[in-house]
Write a protein that holds these residues in place. Structure first.
Motif, mmCIF file in Angstrom:
data_model
loop_
_atom_site.group_PDB
_atom_site.id
_atom_site.type_symbol
_atom_site.label_atom_id
_atom_site.label_comp_id
_atom_site.label_asym_id
_atom_site.label_seq_id
_atom_site.Cartn_x
_atom_site.Cartn_y
_atom_site.Cartn_z
ATOM 1 N N LEU A 45 4.729 -9.081 -4.497
ATOM 2 C CA LEU A 45 4.558 -10.195 -3.564
ATOM 3 C C LEU A 45 3.316 -10.037 -2.691
ATOM 4 N N VAL A 46 2.984 -8.784 -2.328
ATOM 5 C CA VAL A 46 1.892 -8.573 -1.366
ATOM 6 C C VAL A 46 0.595 -8.113 -2.027
ATOM 7 N N ARG A 47 0.604 -7.948 -3.337
ATOM 8 C CA ARG A 47 -0.532 -7.354 -4.046
ATOM 9 C C ARG A 47 -1.853 -8.060 -3.763
ATOM 10 N N ASP A 48 -1.821 -9.379 -3.687
ATOM 11 C CA ASP A 48 -3.047 -10.151 -3.493
ATOM 12 C C ASP A 48 -3.113 -10.803 -2.115
ATOM 13 N N ALA A 49 -2.295 -10.288 -1.176
ATOM 14 C CA ALA A 49 -2.162 -10.951 0.124
ATOM 15 C C ALA A 49 -2.990 -10.309 1.225
ATOM 16 N N GLY A 50 -3.677 -9.187 0.926
ATOM 17 C CA GLY A 50 -4.438 -8.495 1.955
ATOM 18 C C GLY A 50 -3.958 -7.067 2.104
ATOM 19 N N PRO A 51 -4.462 -6.343 3.105
ATOM 20 C CA PRO A 51 -4.052 -4.952 3.303
ATOM 21 C C PRO A 51 -2.545 -4.823 3.502
ATOM 22 N N VAL A 52 -2.009 -3.695 3.050
ATOM 23 C CA VAL A 52 -0.575 -3.412 3.152
ATOM 24 C C VAL A 52 -0.412 -2.088 3.883
ATOM 25 N N ALA A 53 0.389 -2.083 4.939
ATOM 26 C CA ALA A 53 0.606 -0.877 5.741
ATOM 27 C C ALA A 53 1.964 -0.270 5.421
ATOM 28 N N ASP A 54 1.947 1.009 5.066
ATOM 29 C CA ASP A 54 3.171 1.796 4.889
ATOM 30 C C ASP A 54 3.364 2.572 6.185
ATOM 31 N N LEU A 55 4.225 2.051 7.052
ATOM 32 C CA LEU A 55 4.355 2.568 8.410
ATOM 33 C C LEU A 55 5.523 3.551 8.485
ATOM 34 N N GLY A 56 5.193 4.789 8.863
ATOM 35 C CA GLY A 56 6.143 5.887 8.749
ATOM 36 C C GLY A 56 6.085 6.417 7.330
ATOM 37 N N CYS A 57 4.860 6.655 6.853
ATOM 38 C CA CYS A 57 4.616 6.921 5.428
ATOM 39 C C CYS A 57 5.047 8.291 4.968
ATOM 40 N N GLY A 58 5.308 9.231 5.891
ATOM 41 C CA GLY A 58 5.689 10.574 5.465
ATOM 42 C C GLY A 58 4.622 11.193 4.580
ATOM 43 N N PRO A 59 5.023 11.805 3.445
ATOM 44 C CA PRO A 59 4.047 12.470 2.579
ATOM 45 C C PRO A 59 3.188 11.531 1.756
ATOM 46 N N GLY A 60 3.353 10.235 1.908
ATOM 47 C CA GLY A 60 2.427 9.273 1.334
ATOM 48 C C GLY A 60 2.699 8.839 -0.088
ATOM 49 N N HIS A 61 3.824 9.240 -0.668
ATOM 50 C CA HIS A 61 4.060 8.907 -2.074
ATOM 51 C C HIS A 61 4.292 7.420 -2.301
ATOM 52 N N LEU A 62 4.914 6.740 -1.334
ATOM 53 C CA LEU A 62 5.109 5.302 -1.512
ATOM 54 C C LEU A 62 3.817 4.532 -1.262
ATOM 55 N N THR A 63 2.975 5.037 -0.367
ATOM 56 C CA THR A 63 1.647 4.442 -0.198
ATOM 57 C C THR A 63 0.901 4.496 -1.521
ATOM 58 N N CYS A 73 -1.917 -2.803 -4.857
ATOM 59 C CA CYS A 73 -1.970 -3.166 -3.440
ATOM 60 C C CYS A 73 -3.080 -2.382 -2.729
ATOM 61 N N ASP A 74 -3.690 -3.011 -1.749
ATOM 62 C CA ASP A 74 -4.672 -2.349 -0.878
ATOM 63 C C ASP A 74 -3.897 -1.670 0.245
ATOM 64 N N ALA A 75 -3.209 -0.568 -0.108
ATOM 65 C CA ALA A 75 -2.244 0.052 0.805
ATOM 66 C C ALA A 75 -2.839 1.250 1.536
ATOM 67 N N PHE A 76 -2.407 1.409 2.780
ATOM 68 C CA PHE A 76 -2.719 2.599 3.559
ATOM 69 C C PHE A 76 -1.467 3.025 4.299
ATOM 70 N N GLY A 77 -1.451 4.269 4.776
ATOM 71 C CA GLY A 77 -0.267 4.794 5.442
ATOM 72 C C GLY A 77 -0.539 5.195 6.870
ATOM 73 N N ALA A 78 0.519 5.288 7.642
ATOM 74 C CA ALA A 78 0.444 5.765 9.027
ATOM 75 C C ALA A 78 1.732 6.481 9.356
ATOM 76 N N ASP A 79 1.619 7.539 10.163
ATOM 77 C CA ASP A 79 2.798 8.303 10.546
ATOM 78 C C ASP A 79 2.528 9.007 11.869
ATOM 79 N N PHE A 114 -4.941 7.385 5.581
ATOM 80 C CA PHE A 114 -3.714 7.754 6.278
ATOM 81 C C PHE A 114 -4.056 7.969 7.748
ATOM 82 N N ASP A 115 -3.403 7.222 8.627
ATOM 83 C CA ASP A 115 -3.674 7.277 10.061
ATOM 84 C C ASP A 115 -2.580 8.058 10.774
ATOM 85 N N HIS A 116 -2.986 8.952 11.682
ATOM 86 C CA HIS A 116 -2.018 9.695 12.491
ATOM 87 C C HIS A 116 -1.782 8.926 13.788
#
Length: 217
Positions: free
Chosen positions: A44-62, A70-76, A94-96
């Motif tokens: 659903l979000v693949r072509d919708a813009g940046p995607v934030a994985d918030l609380g990404c942990g070790p980043g595997h879902l990002t 997806c244009d995905a990034f993570g933050a934790d 990945f943002d701290h």
């Protein structure tokens, strides 16, 4: 100054980061129902813009969302988790930072994944988190929440092994999301799998394209 519950959560995950990554570094990717919701969200979000994985942990879902296009990034909030994510997935952002302090413009994101990350917030803070996700998302953007589910009428605290946490009734969380301006798209509740203590809940919602859309649905 960081809020006390964030400091507790950060310290808890910092202290177990390597063990957590060893045990859960591929968590949910081999669970068909969970992965189905994540993949549906990714499509659903693949072509919708940046995607934030918030609380990404070790980043595997990002990284998985990126594999879906997806244009995905993570933050934790955990510096140790971000260290592990950056080492495991070089070249991925990945943002701290806490979830609400991600450096994005209002309305910039096409999607937000908050996968078992709102569970550590005090119940009274969850409406504010949902409002922050709503602010970050573009009109029509999607939010996918993962959480431990409860069959009670109200949220229930439980003895999470890393930091204080809450189980949420899906109806209660869906109601809060609607009040924040989201329309429900899909929900899933499944029974505990092997090694799990609680039922699992997933809620996919969409930011209204027009004012009042969520209330009309």
């Amino acid at each position: 100054m960081i809020a006390s519950h964030l400091a507790t959560t950060r310290a808890g995950y910092d202290s177990v980061a390597d063990l957590y990554a060893d045990l859960f570094g591929t968590a949910f990717l081999d669970m068909p129902f969970d992965l189905g919701m994540i993949n549906a969200f990714g499509r659903l979000v693949r072509d919708a813009g940046p995607v934030a994985d918030l609380g990404c942990g070790p980043g595997h879902l990002t990284a998985h969302l990126r594999s879906l296009g997806c244009d995905a990034f993570g933050a934790d909030v955990s510096a140790e988790m971000i260290r592990i994510a950056r080492a495991a997935h070089p070249g991925v952002r990945f943002d701290h930072v806490p979830m609400t302090e991600v450096d994005v413009r209002d309305g910039e994101l096409g999607g937000v994944l908050a996968w078992y990350s709102i569970i550590h917030a005090p119940v009274a803070d969850v409406p504010g988190l949902l409002a922050a996700f709503h602010r970050m998302l573009a009109p029509g953007g999607h939010l996918l929440l993962g959480f431990f589910a409860s069959d009670t009428a109200e949220p229930v605290p439980f003895d999470h092994k890393v930091a204080p946490a809450t189980r949420w009734p899906i109806d209660a969380l869906a109601d809060l999301a609607a009040r924040a301006g989201f329309a429900e798209v899909a929900r899933l509740r499944r029974e505990p799998g092997e090694g799990e203590r609680h039922r699992q809940g997933h809620l996919l919602v969409r930011k209204s394209v027009q004012e009042g859309e969520a209330e009309a649905v």
